[in-house]
Design an enzyme around this catalytic site. Structure first.
Site, PDB file in Angstrom:
ATOM      1  N   ASP A  81      -1.832  21.930  13.217  1.00  0.00           N
ATOM      2  CA  ASP A  81      -0.439  21.772  13.659  1.00  0.00           C
ATOM      3  C   ASP A  81       0.202  20.538  13.044  1.00  0.00           C
ATOM      4  O   ASP A  81      -0.494  19.613  12.601  1.00  0.00           O
ATOM      5  CB  ASP A  81      -0.391  21.663  15.185  1.00  0.00           C
ATOM      6  N   GLU A 112      -3.180  19.083  18.119  1.00  0.00           N
ATOM      7  CA  GLU A 112      -3.468  17.638  18.201  1.00  0.00           C
ATOM      8  C   GLU A 112      -2.215  16.880  18.569  1.00  0.00           C
ATOM      9  O   GLU A 112      -2.266  15.903  19.329  1.00  0.00           O
ATOM     10  CB  GLU A 112      -4.017  17.145  16.855  1.00  0.00           C
TER      11      GLU A 112
END
Ligand SMILES: [Zn+2]
Length: 591
Positions: free
Chosen positions: A179, A248
């Site tokens: 991400d 994250e």
């Protein structure tokens, strides 16, 4: 292939080099020590040292003696794998372009996530771009996908396994996250090239776009390294794992959390040799001095919710004290902000080692600053002085204490109605030597002062400390998950291989064409104020290194999570170079 006499040549010229440094220090997400030095000069010149142990300290004025055992240099550890070819990575334009194109393709797929993304089970459609990303990886790294076992964990997490020939050896693990942070719509026109273009500017040797530094670069570098090793016919003795989370940027609750649980269930605790995840890189302090600074620990974090629960009423007749529940909450916030947290000299803080390296090798560093760093162990005066100086600097102040930031406040519904309740949430990043409990207790103490002054009850979670009064109740509670400060990774034999590998990639990669004998390169641990996905991996190994071999300069740091995120294609290749060296070295020297 770099033979061993090559190693010795470097070591011997290290011994004879006269180190000359000045200038700029970059720690992760920090800017420059030019500012630091100026500030220090100012501080030092406005204060005269009146310490009583001067006579003792005069005896240890010799900085060389004080710094003697600090920050030792190391030697490069070079793989002896028959197909070993670091030049192909550092010096081959075709390879550099290929690596850049692979990263560029990854950036083009927008895998940005919001603050609280739904779990894949809840809403799989939310994660659709990630499946497109997986397809891209398959196509970009065909050998990896042909030879390695790939497991999807919690639908979107990727766990690659390259089985080693010796099942008795603990697997080595590489991490990164798929991400990226979203791009602020308002800043779209400030991007030199569109944020998700992945534009590769061959002239400038730059790859542009969100994720080019944080951290699709690392993810792609890890896969590319394995692809290269597969092409070269390398057979690992030690199993190699790649664990790629997907949230994250929103604390890893769905990604790293489930990947680490899966690893713990299948492999058991303390079953991993080492973990490498995103973190700091290396910086050029001057033309003659470079420092690499892997992050060996992280601060903890806890959010605390403070609620003032009282009574409402018509606002034409406010309380006798003159403070509504919002006012009482404001009193607590104000007291907490005015009081702050004390600076701490935690032994667990790697920052001291980092500063020692600067003090030892930067000959042009302000002598007063050097003095404060090197003498901090022999006099409490200098320890205090060091803390005081660091605390006055934006870049360092949060590395030496627990921080607090009120990020949410809410209360009241109508302009003519007294608020029945009000609450605020404060985010704390916990100092290396502190704990979640200590921080909660401190916040409670602050609330207690206001509760007593304005006659409110007080409770921590469900525990009543002062019974409810006619005015109401103040509640202090943990809000959401908390993380203790990370255990510091030991500087053991595993770290030794890691450190010597960094030396190798620097000497025989970055500096391969530079024959300047005067260059000094050191590796030192450092600290950061942020958390990474590694917070879920503590039970799997104590050898956690947050490090990507990449030059951190002002440009790099400014563009993280911001506009014009971009990476140099040489820098990206250097990350691959280091991972390549590390896999080979661990397999050769530690297997
Ligand atoms: Zn990141």
């Amino acid at each position: 292939m770099v033979a061993s006499e090559e190693k010795h040549r470097f070591r011997s010229h290290k011994n004879t080099s006269i180190v000359k440094f000045a200038g700029v220090i970059l720690t992760l997400l920090t800017i420059s020590l030019v500012f630091f030095k100026d500030k220090f000069n100012f501080e030092a010149s406005t204060e005269i040292h009146q310490d009583t142990d001067t006579s003792f300290l005069d005896k240890v004025q010799d900085f060389n003696i004080l710094g003697k055992d600090k920050c030792p240099l190391s030697v490069p550890l070079t793989p002896t794998f028959e197909k070993y070819d670091l030049n192909n990575i550092f010096g081959n334009e075709t390879f550099i372009d290929l690596a850049a194109e692979k990263l560029s393709g990854a950036i083009k797929i927008n895998t940005s996530i919001g603050d609280k993304p739904p779990s894949p089970k809840e809403n799989i459609d939310y994660w659709a771009p990630f499946f497109e990303f997986h397809e891209y990886l398959e196509q970009a790294f065909p050998l990896v996908h042909e030879k390695l076992v790939l497991e999807k964990v919690n639908e979107v997490g990727l766990l690659y396994k390259w089985e080693g020939s010796n099942p008795d050896l603990k697997p080595m693990l590489f991490m990164a996250h798929q991400d990226v942070v979203p791009v602020n719509e308002k800043t779209l026109d400030q991007w030199k090239y569109p944020a998700f273009s992945g534009y590769y500017d061959k002239e400038e040797q730059m790859i542009w776009g969100r994720g080019s530094l944080d951290c699709k670069n690392l993810l792609i570098a890890e896969l590319h390294t394995l692809e290269v090793l597969l092409e070269q016919g390398f057979v690992p003795k030690r199993t190699i794992l790649l664990s790629l989370g997907f949230d994250e940027e929103s604390s890893g609750v769905h990604g790293a959390s489930s990947l680490s649980k899966h690893l713990l269930n299948t492999l058991g605790p303390d079953s991993i040799y080492s973990v490498i995840d995103e973190g700091a890189g290396f910086s050029k302090i001057t033309d003659k001095f470079f420092i690499a600074y892997p992050i060996l620990n992280e601060k903890g974090r806890v959010d605390v919710k403070i609620t003032v629960d009282g009574h409402g009423g018509h606002s034409s007749n406010p309380p006798l004290s003159g403070h509504t529940n919002i006012g009482i909450l404001a009193k607590i916030i104000s007291l907490m902000e005015d009081t702050g947290f004390e600076n701490q000299y935690s032994e667990q803080n790697s920052l001291w080692q980092f500063l020692e390296c600067i003090a030892k090798y930067d000959d042009e560093l302000d002598p007063k600053f050097r003095e404060v760093i090197l003498k901090r162990d022999v006099s409490s005066y200098y320890k205090e002085k060091l803390l005081k100086t660091l605390s006055s600097l934006m870049e360092f102040k949060d590395l030496i204490k627990t921080s607090q930031a009120f990020d949410i406040v809410s209360g009241g519904v109508k302009a003519n109605a007294l608020p029945e309740d009000a609450y605020a949430v404060v985010n704390h990043r916990i100092d290396f030597g502190s704990s979640v409990k200590e921080v909660l207790e401190r916040d409670l103490e602050m609330a207690k002062v206001i509760a007593k002054t304005y006659e409110y009850g007080l409770a921590m979670e469900d525990k009543v400390i002062i019974p409810e009064t006619a005015n109401g109740m103040i509640k202090v509670e943990q809000f959401g998950d908390a993380v203790e400060p990370a255990p510091i990774s030991p500087q053991n034999d595993v770290y030794d291989i890691f450190k010597k590998t960094i030396y190798n990639t620097f000497v025989n990669g970055v500096m391969k064409d530079n024959k300047d004998d005067e260059i000094t390169f050191v590796v030192s641990p450092n600290s950061v104020t942020l958390n990474t996905d590694t917070q879920y991996y503590w039970n799997l190994t104590s050898n956690i290194y947050r490090f990507q071999f990449l030059e951190f300069n002002t440009k790099v740091i400014k563009s993280l999570h911001s506009v014009n995120e971009a990476i140099g294609s040489q820098h990206h290749a250097s990350t691959i170079g280091f991972l390549y060296d590390y896999v080979l070295n661990v397999n050769e020297y530690h297997s």
